[in-house]
Write a protein that holds these residues in place. Structure first.
Motif, short mmCIF file in Angstrom:
data_model
loop_
_atom_site.label_atom_id
_atom_site.label_comp_id
_atom_site.label_asym_id
_atom_site.label_seq_id
_atom_site.Cartn_x
_atom_site.Cartn_y
_atom_site.Cartn_z
N LEU A 55 0.57 -1.41 -0.07
CA LEU A 55 -0.08 -0.18 0.09
C LEU A 55 1.01 1.19 -0.38
N ALA A 56 1.44 1.11 -0.65
CA ALA A 56 2.96 2.31 -1.73
C ALA A 56 3.68 2.83 0.30
N GLY A 57 3.98 1.59 0.77
CA GLY A 57 4.84 1.57 2.15
C GLY A 57 4.84 0.24 1.93
N PRO A 58 4.02 0.24 3.78
CA PRO A 58 3.67 -1.05 4.16
C PRO A 58 3.54 -2.45 3.58
N ARG A 59 3.25 -3.62 3.81
CA ARG A 59 2.63 -4.81 3.02
C ARG A 59 1.16 -5.04 4.31
N ASP A 60 0.29 -5.03 2.99
CA ASP A 60 -1.38 -4.94 4.27
C ASP A 60 -0.66 -6.91 4.80
N HIS A 61 -0.65 -6.54 5.33
CA HIS A 61 -0.37 -7.97 6.28
C HIS A 61 -1.35 -8.44 6.42
N LEU A 62 -2.09 -10.27 6.95
CA LEU A 62 -2.55 -10.85 7.42
C LEU A 62 -3.23 -10.00 9.32
N ARG A 63 -4.32 -10.18 9.18
CA ARG A 63 -4.34 -9.87 11.01
C ARG A 63 -5.75 -10.49 11.57
N ASP A 64 -5.28 -10.80 12.78
CA ASP A 64 -6.95 -12.02 13.07
C ASP A 64 -7.39 -10.55 13.58
N SER A 65 -8.48 -10.89 14.24
CA SER A 65 -9.44 -9.90 14.74
C SER A 65 -8.94 -8.64 16.18
N GLU A 66 -7.86 -9.38 16.57
CA GLU A 66 -7.49 -8.36 17.74
C GLU A 66 -6.91 -7.23 17.15
N GLY A 67 -6.38 -7.99 15.81
CA GLY A 67 -5.55 -6.91 15.32
C GLY A 67 -4.19 -7.48 15.36
N ARG A 68 -4.04 -8.49 15.54
CA ARG A 68 -2.17 -9.19 15.61
C ARG A 68 -2.22 -9.40 14.11
#
Length: 695
Positions: free
Chosen positions: A308-321
């Motif tokens: 996203l023009a910088g960081p990769r859009d990583h997978l996150r669980d429902s708690e944001g981890r």
């Protein structure tokens, strides 16, 4: 109070759409284009319905043969489904039901979800399998002249303008279903108003002939770039929420990779959601396809996740981890493939660019400015000039107006004409599209790029696109901000591979050395040893090239003019001047260049015999006498680019023979790809020569 009796006609009970019933419905629709659900299709049956004035709806010719339900997405047998997919388990019955409802009742249906679920492909396949032509209107890249234009004609001796429709709407033999892509992303109020009339079955007052239904596929308003639809538009639609469970994405992915059994990967996919609830929100079917592709090609799985023009859009669980590197290894293990991370990949620019070109893929390269992204991609594409030609599109400067124009055909319609580089009838080669500065594009250009990525068309016109490679800067490089827009996920998730080369300068270094020789080697030594990360952002390889050219010019003057002394000011002039001169300290560089310092490795190789003697000396315990010489040689070798190492192979071979074992190991473990293979081959040669001397 008793309930007021209904005065409307009772509706017959809804029968669930089973596989056999759906099959019968689709067969009926294909066997006669004027037949839906076994009854004659009469667009005026409901009298004064909102869309009853559509002229000629569903009055085309019938399809020539029945359509099997498994053809909804044209699936056949493959390694995952040896006997072909079971329609009852893979076809989204709710989607099929709503599409057929829309055609029968002359109502408009809007399928709504997040990006990458597969709704557009499913809608298109269902309509075509049921015997209807489809025409996709990509709203973000739409402009008023795309669908209708005024054309001058003679009417009773008077010159008048007459509105004509595009041939895409006129030249239809079968009933037509309009698929409106992303109506919430209308680029202007003019286009939004044109859509309002389109929903009534006409454009600029001209009825659309043979129109059977209008179906929209839209992203919900929780995603960036999507507007909330106003009541005047929203009240026209029957909005149906769609999830990945409603689309045949597993059968579609199995069809994409027909030689690989994806069943274990699908099981792992479901376990990811069970173990980390919410993780699959960022791993929808389109993203999953990209991840699987990279795993199967022996590339980092995370290359399939968007940047996203910088960081990769990583997978996150429902708690944001972040759970990317816990979840994706499950998919790799299910496919019996190694799980690679981006940090494990050497020569990733070379690997990704050549794979995109040879396999016809889409690639996004994100990197700091001036590192040579565009130059490298263009040079590699030129190697394939016998098969492909390059079309270069620039985000900040390009415009649809410069690429396409509507032209009347003299038969009551018009077609879109493209510039010759996009559609050259004399050149059958495929097109490699280079989208430069993609996230710096204006909205109209960005929407044009999105159509190229999504449909591989240009303003609705099919072009022979083979591969698409886009380049961008991140929004920030080591704390230095860039004027780059932040893309929404629907845009960024269109690439099979997304790689970040912000810290990878090896290609640029190699090119500078090859082009400018020893002066470039000195400048690169300074760049590596004397600058911090922030200074290297400003003194990027493009700036280094300017310094090299300017200094070589100064040396020419110094050699030809007695008493002339090369001036440090020419180096300062090459440093970017933004609000003020960028913080790049030049004292060390000026000293190195003015003294005509040679690169460290060149200095050692010029005195090779002395260094070999120093390295070979041992004390009574077998340890090196001159430890500083070993460290100096090791440091010089580590700083070399691969081309330097290859050029000085014999000298390097004589030096490394006497290095301590731990130094040799660091040269192998500290490198990857071609550099690592170079040192492995080198040490194999050392052992071979030692064995020969022992004999």
């Amino acid at each position: 109070m008793p309930a007021r009796p209904s005065t409307s006609c009772p509706r017959r009970a809804r029968v669930p759409l089973t596989g056999e019933r759906a099959r019968a419905v689709l067969v009926a629709g294909a066997a006669g284009a004027t037949t839906v659900r076994g009854r004659p299709h009469n667009p005026k049956r409901r009298g004064k319905s909102l869309m009853s004035h559509r002229a000629g709806a569903a009055a085309g010719q019938p399809a020539t043969s029945p359509v099997d339900l498994s053809r909804v997405c044209r699936f056949g047998a493959n390694a995952t489904f040896p006997e072909g997919p079971d329609p009852d388990s893979v076809i989204g019955k709710k989607v099929v039901e709503r599409i057929l409802d829309a055609i029968e009742t002359q109502t408009m249906v809007r399928f709504l979800s997040g990006p990458g679920v597969g709704k557009s492909a499913t809608v298109r396949s269902v309509c075509e399998a049921a015997g209807y032509d489809t025409f996709v209107i990509n709203v973000p890249s739409l402009y008023p002249e795309r669908l209708a234009i005024p054309m001058p004609v003679q009417h009773k001796g008077t010159r008048v303008l007459e509105t004509v429709l595009t041939n895409d709407l006129l030249r239809r033999e079968r009933p037509l279903v309009l698929i409106v892509e992303e109506p919430s992303r209308a680029p202007s109020q003019v286009v939004a108003s044109q859509l309002m009339e389109l929903y009534n079955g006409s454009i600029a007052g001209v009825p659309i002939p043979n129109l059977a239904a209008i179906i929209a596929c839209d992203n919900d308003a929780s995603h960036a770039g999507v507007s909330v639809m106003d009541l005047a538009q929203g009240s026209r639609w029957r909005t149906v929420a769609v999830t990945r469970a409603d689309t045949p994405f597993k059968a579609a992915l199995a069809d994409r990779f027909p030689d690989v059994d994806l069943a274990p990967a699908f099981e792992a996919y479901e376990r990811i959601e069970t173990r980390w609830p919410g993780a699959l929100d960022k791993l929808q079917p389109r993203t999953l396809e990209h991840v699987l592709y990279n795993i199967l090609r022996g590339q980092p799985a995370e290359w399939g996740l968007p940047l996203l023009a910088g960081p990769r859009d990583h997978l996150r669980d429902s708690e944001g981890r972040v759970v990317t590197h816990e979840a994706l290894p499950m998919l790799a293990a299910a496919l019996n493939r190694p799980y690679l991370r981006d940090a494990d990949m050497a020569d990733k620019t070379r690997t990704a660019v050549r794979r995109a070109i040879t396999e016809g893929r889409t690639l996004l390269i994100q990197g700091a400015p001036g590192v040579g992204k565009t130059a490298y991609v263009t040079s590699v594409a030129a190697e394939y000039a016998d098969r492909y030609r390059v079309v270069y599109l620039n985000g900040p400067n390009d415009s649809p107006d410069n690429r396409v124009a509507p032209m009347p055909d003299g038969e009551g319609g018009f077609a879109m004409w493209l510039t010759r580089d996009l559609r050259d009838p004399d050149d059958p080669r495929g097109i490699i599209v280079i989208l430069d500065e993609i996230w710096r594009a204006r909205t109209a250009v960005m929407n044009m790029f999105l159509e190229v990525l999504q449909e591989r068309t240009f303003c609705g016109v099919d072009v022979n696109i083979h591969a698409i490679i886009a380049m961008t800067n991140p929004r920030e490089v080591h704390g230095v901000p860039m004027h780059v827009g932040k893309p929404d996920r629907a845009h960024a998730d269109r690439f099979d591979m997304s790689i970040d080369v912000t810290s990878d300068l090896s290609l640029a270094y190699e090119w500078l050395i090859d082009a400018y020789g020893e002066v470039a080697e000195v400048v690169i030594d300074w760049h590596k040893e004397c600058l911090d990360d922030t200074a290297r952002v400003f003194a990027n390889p493009r700036v280094l090239e300017g310094m090299i050219i300017a200094w070589r010019r100064e040396l020419d003057k110094q050699d030809s003019r007695p008493g002339y002394k090369a001036d440090q000011e020419v180096l300062e002039e090459c440093v970017p001047l933004l609000r003020e001169r960028a913080p790049v300290p030049l004292h060390d560089l000026y000293a190195m260049l003015s003294k005509r310092t040679v690169p460290q490795i060149s200095r050692i190789l010029r005195d090779l015999d002395r260094y070999v003697e120093l390295l070979a000396q041992r004390d009574e315990h077998g340890g090196p006498v001159h430890g500083g010489a070993h460290e100096e040689v090791l440091s010089a070798i580590k700083q070399c680019e691969l081309s330097q190492l290859q050029k000085a192979r014999e000298g390097i071979l004589a030096l490394v023979r006497h290095l301590p074992q731990q130094f040799k190991f660091s040269l192998i473990s500290g490198n990857k790809g071609d550099r690592q293979r170079y040192f492995i081959d080198l040490f194999v040669e050392v052992e071979r020569q030692a064995a020969a001397r022992a004999r």
